[in-house]
Design an enzyme around this catalytic site. Structure first.
Site, PDB file in Angstrom:
ATOM      1  N   ASP A   2      -9.008   6.654   0.223  1.00 39.15           N
ATOM      2  CA  ASP A   2      -9.521   5.628  -0.678  1.00 39.15           C
ATOM      3  C   ASP A   2      -9.475   4.254  -0.037  1.00 39.15           C
ATOM      4  OD1 ASP A   2      -9.779   7.589  -2.608  1.00 39.15           O
ATOM      5  OD2 ASP A   2      -7.922   7.071  -3.641  1.00 39.15           O
ATOM      6  N   LYS A   3     -10.352   3.393  -0.507  1.00 36.56           N
ATOM      7  CA  LYS A   3     -10.330   1.988  -0.089  1.00 36.56           C
ATOM      8  C   LYS A   3      -8.971   1.402  -0.465  1.00 36.56           C
ATOM      9  CE  LYS A   3     -12.804  -2.310  -0.934  1.00 36.56           C
ATOM     10  NZ  LYS A   3     -13.817  -2.973  -1.742  1.00 36.56           N
TER      11      LYS A   3
END
Length: 190
Positions: A2-3
């Site tokens: 994930d970012k």
């Protein structure tokens, strides 16, 4: 990954390698271990979270957990082990059996232990602890120390597409998360 998280990811250079790796992901044979700091005092030393995951019905940017007997979503399984408990937050190791988008983040929110400083799921505000100014200042300082989700992809293992040898990689916990854990250790000892 994930970012706003750190850690390992695998990228294939060729199509046949990508297909081989995709098959391992599909078969759930890839080893993926994460380290996360979650809000709250997780009582069970180990556990498994098993739900379905799909986009949130109102907020399309995030995902939500759904009961296994619903048609909505795909099955997601996360195994966890408590590594260290700081009373207000808990350091956990998560092993993914499946790999859904935001899986760890959704699962820990689902069990009432949102990840520390995860703005999308509400972990960027005080969820456990006191109302005293000293504590509020301490947590704000922790948010500054680790200005992202306290989630790190620590271990990644797979069968190499060409050599067929088992590969296992490990990324050390980044400095911002190490400083964050040291701050919590110091806080509970004071």
């Amino acid at each position: 990954i994930d970012k706003n998280t750190t850690g390992l990811l695998v990228i294939a250079k060729k199509g046949d390698a990508a297909a081989h790796l995709a098959r391992q992901f599909f078969d759930h044979t890839i080893t993926r271990n994460y380290i996360a700091l979650a809000w709250g005092d997780i009582q069970n030393e180990t556990g498994t979270i098993k739900t379905k995951i799909a986009r949130h019905q109102r907020f399309r940017k995030i995902f939500d957990a759904y009961p296994l007997d619903e048609e909505t979503g795909k099955i997601a399984i996360t195994h966890f082990k408590v590594l260290e408990n700081f009373h207000y937050v808990t350091l956990v190791q998560c092993t993914l059996e499946t790999g859904r988008t935001h899986q760890i983040r959704v699962h820990f929110k689902h069990i009432g232990h949102t990840l520390f400083n995860d703005a999308d799921y509400g972990g960027d505000k005080i969820l456990k602890g006191t109302v005293y100014t000293r504590y509020k200042q301490f947590v704000e300082n922790c948010f500054e120390q680790c200005p992202r989700i306290a989630l790190h992809a620590k271990t990644l293992g797979f069968i190499h597409p060409s050599t067929k040898k088992e590969m296992l990689f490990e990324a050390p916990v980044p400095e911002d998360m190490q400083r964050l854990m040291e701050k919590w250790r110091g806080y509970i000892q004071s």
